[in-house]
Design an enzyme around this catalytic site. Sequence first.
Site, PDB file in Angstrom:
ATOM      1  N   TYR A  53       0.820  -1.224   0.000  1.00  0.00           N
ATOM      2  CA  TYR A  53       0.000   0.000   0.000  1.00  0.00           C
ATOM      3  C   TYR A  53       0.848   1.267   0.000  1.00  0.00           C
ATOM      4  O   TYR A  53       0.427   2.289  -0.550  1.00  0.00           O
ATOM      5  CB  TYR A  53      -1.027  -0.037   1.141  1.00  0.00           C
ATOM      6  CG  TYR A  53      -2.114  -1.046   0.839  1.00  0.00           C
ATOM      7  CD1 TYR A  53      -3.132  -0.733  -0.071  1.00  0.00           C
ATOM      8  CD2 TYR A  53      -2.083  -2.326   1.361  1.00  0.00           C
ATOM      9  CE1 TYR A  53      -4.093  -1.675  -0.417  1.00  0.00           C
ATOM     10  CE2 TYR A  53      -3.042  -3.276   1.031  1.00  0.00           C
ATOM     11  CZ  TYR A  53      -4.043  -2.943   0.143  1.00  0.00           C
ATOM     12  OH  TYR A  53      -4.986  -3.861  -0.214  1.00  0.00           O
ATOM     13  N   GLN A  86     -15.628   1.749  -5.549  1.00  0.00           N
ATOM     14  CA  GLN A  86     -14.857   0.656  -4.961  1.00  0.00           C
ATOM     15  C   GLN A  86     -13.379   1.035  -4.945  1.00  0.00           C
ATOM     16  O   GLN A  86     -12.560   0.314  -4.400  1.00  0.00           O
ATOM     17  CB  GLN A  86     -15.031  -0.618  -5.792  1.00  0.00           C
ATOM     18  CG  GLN A  86     -16.456  -1.117  -5.823  1.00  0.00           C
ATOM     19  CD  GLN A  86     -16.634  -2.175  -6.906  1.00  0.00           C
ATOM     20  OE1 GLN A  86     -16.368  -3.348  -6.713  1.00  0.00           O
ATOM     21  NE2 GLN A  86     -17.090  -1.741  -8.069  1.00  0.00           N
ATOM     22  N   ASN A  87     -13.063   2.173  -5.564  1.00  0.00           N
ATOM     23  CA  ASN A  87     -11.654   2.564  -5.669  1.00  0.00           C
ATOM     24  C   ASN A  87     -11.173   3.199  -4.381  1.00  0.00           C
ATOM     25  O   ASN A  87     -11.907   3.947  -3.724  1.00  0.00           O
ATOM     26  CB  ASN A  87     -11.470   3.546  -6.830  1.00  0.00           C
ATOM     27  CG  ASN A  87     -11.834   2.910  -8.160  1.00  0.00           C
ATOM     28  OD1 ASN A  87     -11.923   1.684  -8.252  1.00  0.00           O
ATOM     29  ND2 ASN A  87     -12.057   3.721  -9.172  1.00  0.00           N
ATOM     30  N   VAL A  88      -9.914   2.937  -4.057  1.00  0.00           N
ATOM     31  CA  VAL A  88      -9.336   3.522  -2.854  1.00  0.00           C
ATOM     32  C   VAL A  88      -8.550   4.789  -3.204  1.00  0.00           C
ATOM     33  O   VAL A  88      -8.054   5.477  -2.309  1.00  0.00           O
ATOM     34  CB  VAL A  88      -8.455   2.500  -2.091  1.00  0.00           C
ATOM     35  CG1 VAL A  88      -9.309   1.307  -1.645  1.00  0.00           C
ATOM     36  CG2 VAL A  88      -7.269   2.027  -2.914  1.00  0.00           C
ATOM     37  N   ASP A  89      -8.455   5.099  -4.502  1.00  0.00           N
ATOM     38  CA  ASP A  89      -7.777   6.347  -4.879  1.00  0.00           C
ATOM     39  C   ASP A  89      -8.676   7.538  -4.588  1.00  0.00           C
ATOM     40  O   ASP A  89      -9.860   7.377  -4.262  1.00  0.00           O
ATOM     41  CB  ASP A  89      -7.332   6.297  -6.360  1.00  0.00           C
ATOM     42  CG  ASP A  89      -8.514   6.275  -7.342  1.00  0.00           C
ATOM     43  OD1 ASP A  89      -9.416   7.126  -7.231  1.00  0.00           O
ATOM     44  OD2 ASP A  89      -8.533   5.396  -8.242  1.00  0.00           O
ATOM     45  N   HIS A 104     -14.484   0.543  -0.264  1.00  0.00           N
ATOM     46  CA  HIS A 104     -13.323  -0.279   0.090  1.00  0.00           C
ATOM     47  C   HIS A 104     -12.211   0.517   0.766  1.00  0.00           C
ATOM     48  O   HIS A 104     -11.063   0.086   0.779  1.00  0.00           O
ATOM     49  CB  HIS A 104     -12.795  -1.006  -1.152  1.00  0.00           C
ATOM     50  CG  HIS A 104     -13.768  -2.032  -1.684  1.00  0.00           C
ATOM     51  ND1 HIS A 104     -13.729  -2.551  -2.952  1.00  0.00           N
ATOM     52  CD2 HIS A 104     -14.823  -2.640  -1.075  1.00  0.00           C
ATOM     53  CE1 HIS A 104     -14.718  -3.428  -3.116  1.00  0.00           C
ATOM     54  NE2 HIS A 104     -15.406  -3.482  -1.999  1.00  0.00           N
ATOM     55  N   GLY A 175     -16.713   0.854 -15.177  1.00  0.00           N
ATOM     56  CA  GLY A 175     -15.397   0.253 -14.958  1.00  0.00           C
ATOM     57  C   GLY A 175     -15.281  -0.711 -13.805  1.00  0.00           C
ATOM     58  O   GLY A 175     -14.281  -0.708 -13.097  1.00  0.00           O
TER      59      GLY A 175
HETATM   60  P1  OAD Z   1     -11.741  -5.212 -11.920  1.00  0.00           P
HETATM   61  O1  OAD Z   1     -10.275  -5.188 -12.231  1.00  0.00           O
HETATM   62  O2  OAD Z   1     -12.346  -6.485 -11.475  1.00  0.00           O
HETATM   63  O3  OAD Z   1     -12.560  -4.715 -13.195  1.00  0.00           O
HETATM   64  C1  OAD Z   1     -12.174  -3.575 -13.922  1.00  0.00           C
HETATM   65  C2  OAD Z   1     -13.193  -3.276 -15.008  1.00  0.00           C
HETATM   66  O4  OAD Z   1     -12.753  -2.083 -15.668  1.00  0.00           O
HETATM   67  C3  OAD Z   1     -13.349  -4.358 -16.086  1.00  0.00           C
HETATM   68  O5  OAD Z   1     -14.726  -4.625 -16.316  1.00  0.00           O
HETATM   69  C4  OAD Z   1     -12.696  -3.710 -17.309  1.00  0.00           C
HETATM   70  O6  OAD Z   1     -13.294  -4.132 -18.531  1.00  0.00           O
HETATM   71  C5  OAD Z   1     -12.976  -2.247 -17.051  1.00  0.00           C
HETATM   72  N1  OAD Z   1     -12.109  -1.278 -17.779  1.00  0.00           N
HETATM   73  C6  OAD Z   1     -10.887  -1.482 -18.313  1.00  0.00           C
HETATM   74  N2  OAD Z   1     -10.446  -0.344 -18.903  1.00  0.00           N
HETATM   75  C7  OAD Z   1     -11.419   0.586 -18.745  1.00  0.00           C
HETATM   76  C8  OAD Z   1     -11.571   1.961 -19.138  1.00  0.00           C
HETATM   77  N3  OAD Z   1     -10.619   2.612 -19.831  1.00  0.00           N
HETATM   78  N4  OAD Z   1     -12.715   2.608 -18.808  1.00  0.00           N
HETATM   79  C9  OAD Z   1     -13.688   1.963 -18.112  1.00  0.00           C
HETATM   80  N5  OAD Z   1     -13.602   0.678 -17.717  1.00  0.00           N
HETATM   81  C10 OAD Z   1     -12.486  -0.001 -18.028  1.00  0.00           C
HETATM   82  O7  OAD Z   1     -11.967  -4.037 -10.845  1.00  0.00           O
HETATM   83  P2  OAD Z   1     -13.176  -3.799  -9.832  1.00  0.00           P
HETATM   84  O8  OAD Z   1     -14.446  -4.342 -10.367  1.00  0.00           O
HETATM   85  O9  OAD Z   1     -13.126  -2.383  -9.438  1.00  0.00           O
HETATM   86  O10 OAD Z   1     -11.085  -4.668  -3.824  1.00  0.00           O
HETATM   87  O11 OAD Z   1     -12.701  -4.678  -8.612  1.00  0.00           O
HETATM   88  C11 OAD Z   1     -13.486  -4.685  -7.455  1.00  0.00           C
HETATM   89  C12 OAD Z   1     -12.624  -4.888  -6.227  1.00  0.00           C
HETATM   90  O12 OAD Z   1     -11.781  -6.031  -6.380  1.00  0.00           O
HETATM   91  C13 OAD Z   1     -11.629  -3.772  -5.965  1.00  0.00           C
HETATM   92  O13 OAD Z   1     -12.211  -2.689  -5.267  1.00  0.00           O
HETATM   93  C14 OAD Z   1     -10.560  -4.444  -5.147  1.00  0.00           C
HETATM   94  C15 OAD Z   1     -10.450  -5.715  -5.948  1.00  0.00           C
HETATM   95  O14 OAD Z   1      -9.993  -6.832  -5.311  1.00  0.00           O
HETATM   96  C16 OAD Z   1     -10.263  -4.768  -2.781  1.00  0.00           C
HETATM   97  O15 OAD Z   1      -9.049  -4.649  -2.864  1.00  0.00           O
HETATM   98  C17 OAD Z   1     -10.951  -5.052  -1.486  1.00  0.00           C
END
Ligand code: OAD
Length: 231
Positions: A53, A86-89, A104, A175
């Site tokens: 982190y 869900q983003n931590v940024d 998150h 996303g």
């Molecule tokens: P994922 O990495 O699972 O999914 C990312 C999504 O972003 C995918 O559906 C991609 O197709 C999409 N994507 C890629 N490029 C993009 C762009 N330029 N514009 C828009 N979308 C795009 O990430 P999350 O669903 O956010 O939790 O993951 C959920 C959680 O899992 C996170 O918060 C984290 C992770 O483990 C923890 O760490 C607790």
Amino acid sequence: MKKIVFLTGAGMSVESGLSTFRGSGGMWDEYPVEKVASIEGYIENPSLVLEFYNKRRNELLTVQPNEGHRLIAALEKDYRVTVVTQNVDDLHERAGSTNVIHLHGELMKATSSREPNNLNYVRRLPADNLNIAIGDKAADGSQLRPYIVWFGEAVPMMSDAIDELRDADIFVIIGTSLNVYPAAGLLNYAPAGVPVYLIDPNDVNVSQHRWLNFIKKGASEGMKELVSLLE
Ligand code: OAD
């Protein structure tokens, strides 16, 4: 004013230069998720987790909000806007969004290892010392840890997010692969009849049977299209 609720995930920040988690080249390829993002991983090897982190935090300093973040913030002129992320940024906040719920946690904040969700112990890390080290203490004397919700932990902000959705007029998902619960289940709380937009350049496996307006584009181009559809 109508109310728009957004649910954003890692894809929201891709065009700012941050990685997604899943898929090839995703963060969990390089760093095993169970080691760096679970409560068991933290108990087993706290210094590895702190280092992970610390690295993410320093990386966040080098990136900027993208057009997608900015277009969401600009909607506050004409709508009541809530961003559930869900983003931590902190890129939504830096783009100007004023009502952001972090499901998150927040990378720029630290908390107590004993009571991570006690807001009395949550504090923003000072700009001149963004790294957390073994031996740094929270106000209750326990080891200071990142203010991040790890796998295996409760998601206390979920109820606020559900409340925000109850009186939404429009729901927009950007996303996220919708793999991680309870966040992914938020769609179930969008009232019937509320239009749902999904912005993602790739297909997303949406488990709920609901009609979605799928804008198959990246966050910035997708937000431009959404803004023109709303006009
Ligand atoms: P994922 O990495 O699972 O999914 C990312 C999504 O972003 C995918 O559906 C991609 O197709 C999409 N994507 C890629 N490029 C993009 C762009 N330029 N514009 C828009 N979308 C795009 O990430 P999350 O669903 O956010 O939790 O993951 C959920 C959680 O899992 C996170 O918060 C984290 C992770 O483990 C923890 O760490 C607790």
